[in-house]
Design a protein around this motif. Sequence first.
Motif, PDB file in Angstrom:
ATOM      1  N   ARG B 172       3.410  -1.329  31.375  1.00 56.37           N
ATOM      2  CA  ARG B 172       4.440   0.000  31.781  1.00 56.37           C
ATOM      3  C   ARG B 172       4.281   0.990  30.758  1.00 56.37           C
ATOM      4  O   ARG B 172       4.070   2.242  31.252  1.00 56.37           O
ATOM      5  CB  ARG B 172       5.905  -0.430  31.580  1.00 56.37           C
ATOM      6  N   SER B 189      13.145   5.113  32.521  1.00 57.33           N
ATOM      7  CA  SER B 189      12.890   4.545  33.829  1.00 57.33           C
ATOM      8  C   SER B 189      11.837   3.520  33.552  1.00 57.33           C
ATOM      9  O   SER B 189      12.266   2.278  34.226  1.00 57.33           O
ATOM     10  CB  SER B 189      12.295   5.445  34.916  1.00 57.33           C
ATOM     11  N   LEU B 190      11.053   3.652  32.824  1.00 59.80           N
ATOM     12  CA  LEU B 190       9.915   2.394  32.593  1.00 59.80           C
ATOM     13  C   LEU B 190      10.714   1.497  31.656  1.00 59.80           C
ATOM     14  O   LEU B 190      10.432   0.123  31.952  1.00 59.80           O
ATOM     15  CB  LEU B 190       8.683   2.814  31.862  1.00 59.80           C
ATOM     16  N   LYS B 192      13.679   0.420  31.695  1.00 59.15           N
ATOM     17  CA  LYS B 192      14.679  -0.148  32.585  1.00 59.15           C
ATOM     18  C   LYS B 192      13.909  -1.360  33.030  1.00 59.15           C
ATOM     19  O   LYS B 192      14.355  -2.257  33.370  1.00 59.15           O
ATOM     20  CB  LYS B 192      15.228   0.685  33.523  1.00 59.15           C
ATOM     21  N   GLU B 193      12.602  -0.901  33.769  1.00 64.09           N
ATOM     22  CA  GLU B 193      11.984  -2.084  34.357  1.00 64.09           C
ATOM     23  C   GLU B 193      11.494  -3.216  33.370  1.00 64.09           C
ATOM     24  O   GLU B 193      11.502  -4.259  33.476  1.00 64.09           O
ATOM     25  CB  GLU B 193      10.702  -1.341  34.813  1.00 64.09           C
ATOM     26  N   TYR B 197      12.638  -7.028  33.533  1.00 65.42           N
ATOM     27  CA  TYR B 197      11.528  -8.241  33.334  1.00 65.42           C
ATOM     28  C   TYR B 197      11.848  -9.189  32.472  1.00 65.42           C
ATOM     29  O   TYR B 197      11.673 -10.372  32.609  1.00 65.42           O
ATOM     30  CB  TYR B 197      10.121  -7.541  33.065  1.00 65.42           C
TER      31      TYR B 197
END
Lengths: 815, 200
Positions: B172, B189-190, B192-193, B197
């Motif tokens: 990411r 935003s990244l 959060k991903e 995970y």
Amino acid sequence: MYSHGSESLIKQAREIQESELQKFYSRLLKLLQAKEFGHETIDSLQRLHLILSATKYTRTLPTELQRRLLSLLSSPVEQLQVLSSAVLRETLPLSGQELNYNQDNSHTAALLLSQAGSRADLSSLCTQLIRSLENRQSDPPNHSLTHTLPIVNAILTHSPECLTEEHVTLLSKKLVDWLRYASITQGVGASSGGFFTGPRSRQPVPIAELDGTVSGDFFTVLCVGQGFTEDQWMNVFSFSMLRHWLLTYHSVPSGVPITDTANRLQLSFSLSHSHSFSNDDRSEFDSSVVSMVSATSSSSRLLSPKERVREKAFQYCLRLIEQSDRKAHKRTDTDLQKACLVEAVCILDCVCVEDTALVYRTFPCVKALFGRLSSDLTFARVLLPIAQFYLNHGEMAAVDCESVWKLVFSQFPAELFNDPFLAHELLRFLRLNHENLLLRVPQYTRSFPNLLKFLAWDSPAVVDDFVDLLPSLVTVETAVELLHTLLDLPCLSATLVLQLRSTSSPISEPSGRGLMSLDAFRNPALRGLFLYLLRTEAGSGDTIDRLSVLHELLAEAADWPRVVQCAQTVPVLLHIFFNTVLKVADENLLTHLMLVMLERSSLLLKLPTYIKEIHRVFSCHLLRLCKLHPSLVVNQSHELLEFAGTTANVYSKEEIFTHVVWALGEYLSVSCDSRCSVKLITSCFETLEAVLFEITSSSPPPGAARPAPRVVTTLMSALAKLASRSHDLIPRVSLFLSKLRTASRGGSVAWCSDEEDLVAIVTRGEELWSLLKTPGVAQSVLTPPAHVTTPQWHRDTNLSMPLQLRTLTSLTHTQ
Amino acid sequence: MVRCFLIHTVCPVSALSSAESRILYSRVFGPDEAALTEQQRGLSAEQRRLLQREKVAVVARQVKSAVYLCREASGRALLEAVPGEEALALQDANSGVVRLRAGEPFSDETSALWLGVQSLGFTLVCEPHENLLLAEGTLCGLTRHCLEHLHMLGQGSEVLLRSNRIDALLSRLLPHGQLLFLNHRFAQSLEKEVTAYMAK
């Protein structure tokens, strides 16, 4: 942090037995063949990765297992994708494995990249990537497209030829779209929950700047929103690789040096003539100002894709510079603004090098930026690319660069010497541009006292850079001062430590830990000494008179780690200095340097091995000096004899003493310099004889070590050589040698501890004596004429004939 | 482009000699340069992998000695931060950059940026023309995430047993070695991903 547990895990992974490993493989295969994947599968895969990566030797997996892992690459569960990609990267590809690029999967692409065995593999991956970009529909916005640009960038780094002209054109067009025409409304935000989330409330909200105001121009990396659309993501990715793209495909054709202004102008003319319509467009832009750059972009439709990328890059950078002036709310954004400024200036530089007509449009902006930032040292790292811009284009735009160089050479090293990143970047800037700087910036070669502060502070990190830079800093005018500065680098190191300490600790606090040096540093009477070391420019005197006082004040710094590290780099730099200076120096300078070496050999900061190392360097180069200019020895015989005649030097500067004596013996002769008189030879003989008598008749002074046998034999040889040139001296040699023989018969002597050494010395004496019995022979052996020491046999009429015949024979005889 | 990201020891390890460094995580980005250079073309895939591992080991050793010399020169005592004090550990970390000449070990000149957090070093090897300000920020971010998500300040070995999390983090924040200009919104935003995970 790093525990025994981790260490033993790694050990286990490396030492796993083959049988256990096979059992593990089959267990894992069973798990992977099941329908559902649970924690056990993930953990086992992770364990497999550890086993494979713990050793540098490759383990091969059973084929079935490897095939199963390959199929996992396209699993919907991301963890399985990640793990299978990671595991497969640690092993060899299956023969005949056909893996195609699956556009939705970044992890498969990573595997393909790492397994690429040739440029052909990369080319095919590239073609697949570009095809997927072309065929992409504007479907659900996940970032599946975003990883294509990083992969292209990776391929560019290693093998730019993998992209064909077509690919470059296509990507250029895409880059232009993403950079300049990304949406200016916010994407769907993740946290847009609430009562009124029906389609009615989804009004397009414009993007905002970092200070909260609504954005009035195109989207850039410094714009924010609740969520982002796909093309806004692509905007970020495009800008992130833009500089590399421009450097790879837009670089100036090789053979056109940047210093050559005339050539560059011609290049820009030829570029602009090939697109005659764009000439009219440019005149429109001439009066454009920083903001609202995009207003007049309509005419750019007539440019080629490459030129369009250039134009859009130019506009993007100007916009970024304007946006960086806004006050961001978050600290990370402020840092990003700085990074964007650096990138923007670098890209502008790149673009202007390619198209010099852009220089006139760019310079006002860069100049304004410089004015804004030059008084703020926290922006120092942004000012370096600006300096590069000025160096590349300042002459062409006829802009005065004085203030820039003052900043770079006077201010930064003096105030920011302890910033490792600035040091790295500034020294890199100097390394890459030293030729240009030598031509254009006169203060470069005078600024070495300042630049050396980087080295004095953090030697291990930057010594490599100075190894490259030092030769360019050596000039005939400043060589002597540079030598003194290099020798006093450990003192500079200590002074910088004191400088920082004195600003950080309060003055009233007594230096109870016995920091005598800190008190001295703060003492106004001694200030001048330290200020000399901290000077920013050369030219105010080679060195100071009270150097010994300074050394004494800094004596306690001898065990400070920073000072010790610095001292270790000085010998290397001295070697480089001498290697460089010997190429450019005239006899005057060489004389001066020799005297400095003799003088400074006793005037060094007292660090244990430092003095010895410096003496060794001096000895080596003293010899080289004398060999290059043998007449130096006769010229400076007075100083050399004074040095060689001081018995104390045998004990405190043994290495240099030995070499000076050798040089005197070797080069004090008529064949080296016709001014060498019998009187001179005799006085030299007497001086050396006196020293030899003294050291061989008594034990060394308390605290000093016995002289090495080499000292005695060198003295004897020198005396013999001198005697061979003035035969009246031969009887005196024999007198000494007989005395030596008698003294050594007693067994041990006070000045030589090892009996074997004593025997060797006496034997040497006997050899010299027997040689001197036949003065004529002695003369040719001990003072060989030039044609013996530097033979050129092919010039001798008697010897050349056989040589010629032999050469001809070997050439004409077929093997 | 970033050539590789490493996590390795900078403290003495009993099983190794004093110069060597134990590599806990290494990720090389992009194609193997040995496959593309003329002189190394004749190597088999296995030999290339070995060569790459050796190159990475060289980088780790260089950084280890740089960290040691930097700490020795500054004379500051290392403070032992405990889990929960990641921000403090990061603030207290040494940082610097090592210039790696062409051939030592990569075929072109590179710069190795490093962060020394107590007994471990986090290293990013970049191309010399790379934006070092951006790289520095990225390295800090990566280190912070690693320290937090893998509980590296404690005595656990998650860095070895959960390396897939680092892979996901890198995919990411540093996809295929690309440094990204991320403002706080994009970064959020990244992240959060990434958190999603890690929670699995």
